[in-house]
Design an enzyme around this catalytic site. Sequence first.
Site, PDB file in Angstrom:
ATOM      1  N   GLY A 198       0.772  -1.236   0.000  1.00  0.00           N
ATOM      2  CA  GLY A 198       0.000   0.000   0.000  1.00  0.00           C
ATOM      3  C   GLY A 198       0.805   1.289   0.000  1.00  0.00           C
ATOM      4  O   GLY A 198       0.244   2.348  -0.289  1.00  0.00           O
ATOM      5  N   ASP A 199       2.090   1.233   0.336  1.00  0.00           N
ATOM      6  CA  ASP A 199       2.909   2.459   0.338  1.00  0.00           C
ATOM      7  C   ASP A 199       4.351   2.060  -0.004  1.00  0.00           C
ATOM      8  O   ASP A 199       5.293   2.351   0.732  1.00  0.00           O
ATOM      9  CB  ASP A 199       2.842   3.121   1.720  1.00  0.00           C
ATOM     10  CG  ASP A 199       3.416   4.542   1.707  1.00  0.00           C
ATOM     11  OD1 ASP A 199       3.684   5.072   0.608  1.00  0.00           O
ATOM     12  OD2 ASP A 199       3.599   5.113   2.793  1.00  0.00           O
ATOM     13  N   LEU A 200       4.464   1.395  -1.144  1.00  0.00           N
ATOM     14  CA  LEU A 200       5.721   0.703  -1.462  1.00  0.00           C
ATOM     15  C   LEU A 200       6.724   1.619  -2.166  1.00  0.00           C
ATOM     16  O   LEU A 200       6.965   1.500  -3.357  1.00  0.00           O
ATOM     17  CB  LEU A 200       5.431  -0.539  -2.310  1.00  0.00           C
ATOM     18  CG  LEU A 200       6.584  -1.535  -2.426  1.00  0.00           C
ATOM     19  CD1 LEU A 200       6.974  -2.070  -1.062  1.00  0.00           C
ATOM     20  CD2 LEU A 200       6.202  -2.686  -3.357  1.00  0.00           C
ATOM     21  N   ASN A 204      10.391   2.198   2.410  1.00  0.00           N
ATOM     22  CA  ASN A 204       9.540   1.281   3.172  1.00  0.00           C
ATOM     23  C   ASN A 204       9.904  -0.194   3.016  1.00  0.00           C
ATOM     24  O   ASN A 204       9.043  -1.067   3.139  1.00  0.00           O
ATOM     25  CB  ASN A 204       8.060   1.522   2.843  1.00  0.00           C
ATOM     26  CG  ASN A 204       7.522   2.707   3.622  1.00  0.00           C
ATOM     27  OD1 ASN A 204       8.181   3.178   4.552  1.00  0.00           O
ATOM     28  ND2 ASN A 204       6.347   3.190   3.266  1.00  0.00           N
TER      29      ASN A 204
END
Length: 291
Positions: A198-200, A204
């Site tokens: 979701g927030d790659l 991260n």
Amino acid sequence: MLPSQVPAEILLRCRDILGTDIRSVQPVSGGDINQAFRLEAPTGSFFLKTNTGPQAGRMFGTEAAGLGLLASAGALRTPAVLGFGETPQGAFLLLEFIETGFRPPVFWEKFGTGLAHLHRSSAEKFGLGHDNFIGSLPQSNSQHDTWASFYIHERLLPQLDLAKQSNRLQSADFQDFEILFKKLPDLCPAEPPALTHGDLWSGNFLCSTAGQPVLIDPAVSYAHREMDLAMSRLFGGFERPFYRSYEAAWPLAPGFEQRLPVYQLYYLLVHVNLFGGGYVGSVRSALGQLI
Ligand code: ADP
């Protein structure tokens, strides 16, 4: 009393969770939102995030749930969650400390294959049983039967509402998004909901000393799997073997390059809302490629 910036109440909670004394506390740099620390105990090293903001307890709770969900897919490593909670002095999240090393040549291949494996974890609907956060912004995960409906109502519209409140976008921009909404059902290939990080972006994930990719800081949901690939491409992209091995494990439907701006629009709007008007031009340019 230990010399550290960790509030005493949080240190006490960590000591209880770990069942051992904490010998030292060192700040860790690099986080956008929270304060981060390395704790040393006789049983090993641990990673602690703290935050005193009003939604911090919920942020850490949903981060822990997201890490747990990613771990349960058994595809890519995540730090073990040891505990989280709220104290009168702030909220905290206590994780396994990941020692990092240099990325070996096979790192990106493992990562691409692992991500495709993660994306094979599916659910009946797009969304998730609970809302969570992307960075410090709330992320709504109400469930929908179709990707287009989920993406419009739970991803784009909440960010557009925020941008409206701060006057960062103009009425012509909102009209352009309305045009995109009508086209969206035909733009993205019909695929099963996929468990996404979701927030790659490149901040991260970590590379462990064993050369394994380790996912951190997720904003999970069952979404279109192309979201993770699009986010990974937003700022320059990961190394080529990552994409090659992903496609070898699970090829993308033809036309992904043309669809890229569809998915990147969400992340660009998040950037507008988190970091300001500097990203508005990128939103307009992505939108311009689609309508
Ligand atoms: P924030 O939530 O503030 O963005 P991050 O989760 O990105 O904070 O963590 C801050 C930094 O700490 C990261 O850049 C990363 O290098 C490091 N980090 C994150 N999780 C761990 C972990 N479990 N073990 C070791 N280092 C970590």
